[in-house]
Design a protein around this motif. Structure first.
Motif, PDB file in Angstrom:
ATOM      1  N   LEU A   1      15.439   2.389 -31.178  1.00  0.00           N
ATOM      2  CA  LEU A   1      14.599   3.231 -30.321  1.00  0.00           C
ATOM      3  C   LEU A   1      14.966   4.702 -30.487  1.00  0.00           C
ATOM      4  N   VAL A   2      16.255   4.995 -30.502  1.00  0.00           N
ATOM      5  CA  VAL A   2      16.701   6.382 -30.638  1.00  0.00           C
ATOM      6  C   VAL A   2      16.388   6.898 -32.043  1.00  0.00           C
ATOM      7  N   HIS A   3      16.577   6.074 -33.028  1.00  0.00           N
ATOM      8  CA  HIS A   3      16.274   6.470 -34.407  1.00  0.00           C
ATOM      9  C   HIS A   3      14.793   6.813 -34.571  1.00  0.00           C
ATOM     10  N   ARG A   4      13.927   6.127 -33.854  1.00  0.00           N
ATOM     11  CA  ARG A   4      12.472   6.355 -33.938  1.00  0.00           C
ATOM     12  C   ARG A   4      11.967   7.354 -32.893  1.00  0.00           C
ATOM     13  N   PHE A   5      12.871   8.105 -32.301  1.00  0.00           N
ATOM     14  CA  PHE A   5      12.508   9.041 -31.235  1.00  0.00           C
ATOM     15  C   PHE A   5      11.334   9.943 -31.609  1.00  0.00           C
ATOM     16  N   ASP A   6      11.371  10.548 -32.781  1.00  0.00           N
ATOM     17  CA  ASP A   6      10.309  11.484 -33.167  1.00  0.00           C
ATOM     18  C   ASP A   6       8.944  10.806 -33.158  1.00  0.00           C
ATOM     19  N   ASP A   7       8.862   9.602 -33.708  1.00  0.00           N
ATOM     20  CA  ASP A   7       7.591   8.870 -33.731  1.00  0.00           C
ATOM     21  C   ASP A   7       7.164   8.421 -32.336  1.00  0.00           C
ATOM     22  N   LEU A   8       8.130   8.044 -31.512  1.00  0.00           N
ATOM     23  CA  LEU A   8       7.823   7.495 -30.195  1.00  0.00           C
ATOM     24  C   LEU A   8       7.525   8.549 -29.142  1.00  0.00           C
ATOM     25  N   LEU A   9       8.075   9.768 -29.306  1.00  0.00           N
ATOM     26  CA  LEU A   9       7.870  10.794 -28.291  1.00  0.00           C
ATOM     27  C   LEU A   9       7.982  12.223 -28.827  1.00  0.00           C
ATOM     28  N   GLY A  10       9.010  12.494 -29.598  1.00  0.00           N
ATOM     29  CA  GLY A  10       9.360  13.856 -29.973  1.00  0.00           C
ATOM     30  C   GLY A  10       8.262  14.645 -30.658  1.00  0.00           C
ATOM     31  N   ASP A  11       7.626  14.073 -31.686  1.00  0.00           N
ATOM     32  CA  ASP A  11       6.606  14.817 -32.426  1.00  0.00           C
ATOM     33  C   ASP A  11       5.463  15.247 -31.511  1.00  0.00           C
ATOM     34  N   ASP A  12       5.009  14.345 -30.662  1.00  0.00           N
ATOM     35  CA  ASP A  12       3.892  14.670 -29.770  1.00  0.00           C
ATOM     36  C   ASP A  12       4.314  15.620 -28.651  1.00  0.00           C
ATOM     37  N   TYR A  13       5.547  15.520 -28.192  1.00  0.00           N
ATOM     38  CA  TYR A  13       6.055  16.453 -27.188  1.00  0.00           C
ATOM     39  C   TYR A  13       5.988  17.880 -27.738  1.00  0.00           C
ATOM     40  N   TYR A  14       6.518  18.071 -28.949  1.00  0.00           N
ATOM     41  CA  TYR A  14       6.542  19.418 -29.520  1.00  0.00           C
ATOM     42  C   TYR A  14       5.142  19.897 -29.900  1.00  0.00           C
ATOM     43  N   ALA A  15       4.271  19.004 -30.345  1.00  0.00           N
ATOM     44  CA  ALA A  15       2.882  19.388 -30.624  1.00  0.00           C
ATOM     45  C   ALA A  15       2.202  19.845 -29.331  1.00  0.00           C
ATOM     46  N   PHE A  16       2.437  19.146 -28.229  1.00  0.00           N
ATOM     47  CA  PHE A  16       1.879  19.545 -26.932  1.00  0.00           C
ATOM     48  C   PHE A  16       2.366  20.941 -26.571  1.00  0.00           C
ATOM     49  N   ARG A  17       3.656  21.170 -26.727  1.00  0.00           N
ATOM     50  CA  ARG A  17       4.228  22.491 -26.396  1.00  0.00           C
ATOM     51  C   ARG A  17       3.607  23.601 -27.229  1.00  0.00           C
ATOM     52  N   ARG A  18       3.287  23.301 -28.494  1.00  0.00           N
ATOM     53  CA  ARG A  18       2.696  24.309 -29.377  1.00  0.00           C
ATOM     54  C   ARG A  18       1.187  24.438 -29.176  1.00  0.00           C
ATOM     55  N   GLY A  19       0.605  23.573 -28.346  1.00  0.00           N
ATOM     56  CA  GLY A  19      -0.837  23.610 -28.126  1.00  0.00           C
ATOM     57  C   GLY A  19      -1.623  22.958 -29.244  1.00  0.00           C
ATOM     58  N   GLU A  20      -0.985  22.122 -30.014  1.00  0.00           N
ATOM     59  CA  GLU A  20      -1.637  21.414 -31.115  1.00  0.00           C
ATOM     60  C   GLU A  20      -2.100  20.040 -30.638  1.00  0.00           C
TER      61      GLU A  20
END
Length: 175
Positions: free
Chosen positions: A91-110
């Motif tokens: 779960l931790v290894h897949r963090f970016d796919d599970l949450l991180g990428d979309d969290y940062y895209a949201f922050r950037r307004g993407e």
């Protein structure tokens, strides 16, 4: 032990929470993420193993959490049993796919699927994974104004009862 730290950084928060859960004392070296010192880039240069004990320096919060778990196994963040431990690490290894990428895209307004990711987020499987995901969920709620899905809200409310997470919530709210 010394932690290169920035209050607003969720990766640093992972390590702060893990250190607190294990009751480990450490020195903090605060940095400004808007004006990172050159020596920080040197510590994280490819081929170097840059935080922690004595002259041993280690980057990457996921790896630091695993190191702390091996070096200081009690109290354990990982569950008992090889399969449960492997699942927590996955779960931790897949963090970016599970949450991180979309969290940062949201922050950037993407374009992002942050709401869907939160809806599908597996929580409460292990303290190890909970510690790894909580900093972003706290920030999504408290800094980005995201309404959490019911199961994630209940999970976070329970997790906030832990002193280590309560301190992080207070830190985020002070940003």
């Amino acid at each position: 032990m010394r932690l290169i730290d920035a209050a607003r950084c969720p990766y640093c928060a992972r390590v702060r929470i893990a250190l607190a859960e294990k009751g480990l004392e450490y020195e903090t070296v605060e940095i400004d993420l808007s004006n990172r010192p050159a020596w920080l880039y040197e510590l994280n240069a490819p081929g170097r193993v840059p935080i922690l004990d004595d002259a041993f320096v280690l980057p990457e919060s996921e790896v630091i959490m695993e190191y702390l778990e091996e070096r200081h196994p009690d109290p354990a963040l990982l569950p008992v049993g090889a399969e449960a431990r492997a699942r927590a690490r996955l779960l931790v290894h897949r963090f970016d796919d599970l949450l991180g990428d979309d969290y940062y895209a949201f922050r950037r307004g993407e374009g992002n699927a942050l709401h869907d990711r939160l809806e599908q987020l597996e929580v409460g499987q292990s303290l190890f994974a909970d510690v790894a995901f909580a900093p972003w969920v706290i920030r999504a709620r408290d800094l980005l104004g995201i309404e959490l899905p019911a199961h994630v809200g209940r999970w976070l409310a329970e997790l906030e009862q832990r002193p280590s997470v309560a301190v992080e919530v207070a830190t985020v709210r002070a940003l």
